[in-house]
Motif scaffolding. Structure first.
Motif, PDB file in Angstrom:
ATOM      1  N   TRP A 188      44.761  50.410  -1.330  1.00  0.00           N
ATOM      2  CA  TRP A 188      44.148  49.314  -0.809  1.00  0.00           C
ATOM      3  C   TRP A 188      43.406  48.594  -2.023  1.00  0.00           C
ATOM      4  N   GLY A 189      43.423  47.266  -1.889  1.00  0.00           N
ATOM      5  CA  GLY A 189      42.481  46.472  -2.730  1.00  0.00           C
ATOM      6  C   GLY A 189      41.512  46.330  -2.047  1.00  0.00           C
ATOM      7  N   GLN A 190      40.355  45.525  -2.658  1.00  0.00           N
ATOM      8  CA  GLN A 190      39.024  45.359  -1.616  1.00  0.00           C
ATOM      9  C   GLN A 190      39.109  44.217  -0.925  1.00  0.00           C
ATOM     10  N   GLY A 191      40.081  43.305  -0.959  1.00  0.00           N
ATOM     11  CA  GLY A 191      40.256  42.161  -0.321  1.00  0.00           C
ATOM     12  C   GLY A 191      39.734  40.923  -0.820  1.00  0.00           C
ATOM     13  N   THR A 192      40.469  39.812  -0.711  1.00  0.00           N
ATOM     14  CA  THR A 192      40.036  38.384  -1.059  1.00  0.00           C
ATOM     15  C   THR A 192      40.057  37.405   0.112  1.00  0.00           C
ATOM     16  N   GLN A 193      38.957  36.773   0.051  1.00  0.00           N
ATOM     17  CA  GLN A 193      38.846  35.808   1.354  1.00  0.00           C
ATOM     18  C   GLN A 193      39.866  34.493   1.103  1.00  0.00           C
ATOM     19  N   VAL A 194      40.532  34.260   2.196  1.00  0.00           N
ATOM     20  CA  VAL A 194      41.214  32.990   1.933  1.00  0.00           C
ATOM     21  C   VAL A 194      40.649  32.324   3.177  1.00  0.00           C
ATOM     22  N   THR A 195      40.217  30.788   2.837  1.00  0.00           N
ATOM     23  CA  THR A 195      39.776  30.123   4.049  1.00  0.00           C
ATOM     24  C   THR A 195      40.491  28.792   3.776  1.00  0.00           C
ATOM     25  N   VAL A 196      41.134  28.311   5.057  1.00  0.00           N
ATOM     26  CA  VAL A 196      41.655  27.237   5.175  1.00  0.00           C
ATOM     27  C   VAL A 196      40.890  26.219   6.201  1.00  0.00           C
ATOM     28  N   SER A 197      40.439  25.055   5.604  1.00  0.00           N
ATOM     29  CA  SER A 197      39.682  24.354   6.312  1.00  0.00           C
ATOM     30  C   SER A 197      39.382  22.933   5.677  1.00  0.00           C
ATOM     31  N   SER A 198      39.351  21.966   6.667  1.00  0.00           N
ATOM     32  CA  SER A 198      38.864  20.668   5.997  1.00  0.00           C
ATOM     33  C   SER A 198      37.395  20.451   5.993  1.00  0.00           C
TER      34      SER A 198
END
Length: 121
Positions: free
Chosen positions: A111-121
């Motif tokens: 597993w990788g360390q994770g990357t944040q994806v945020t979808v917001s206006s």
């Protein structure tokens, strides 16, 4: 033994696009599949998409038609092109590899360390 390094997360407006990348390095002898999972706050980690070296792909129903997974076998790298992003796509995205290290005879889940994806206006 095998390290996964992700990149490409960030903040994007609804309807926008992002591309995630994940490169496997280290003691890699063979990779049997790579993929992306995601985990939103308060929810379990879920499959997003997977791909085999032969190009077979699998997608979660929630992302079909919007996300595309692809791979570069020579670089041990997998990409996730995310289009038409929705607020409900907001999560930490984790890269996963079913890989056999050169120093062993069986494969393991990495597993990788994770990357944040945020979808917001």
């Amino acid at each position: 033994q095998v390290q996964l390094v992700e990149s490409g997360g960030g903040l994007v407006q609804p309807g926008g696009s992002l591309t995630l990348s994940c490169a496997a390095s280290g003691d890699v002898f063979s990779i049997y599949a790579m993929g992306w999972y995601r985990q939103a706050p308060g929810k379990q980690r879920e499959l997003v998409a997977t791909i085999t070296p032969g190009g077979n792909t699998d997608y979660a129903d929630s992302v079909k038609g919007r996300f595309t997974i692809s791979g570069d076998n020579a670089k041990n790298t997998v990409y996730l092109q995310m289009n038409s992003l929705k607020p409900e796509d907001t999560a930490v995205y984790y890269c996963n590899a079913d890989a056999r290290p050169a120093s062993d005879h069986i494969s393991y889940d990495y597993w990788g360390q994770g990357t944040q994806v945020t979808v917001s206006s």
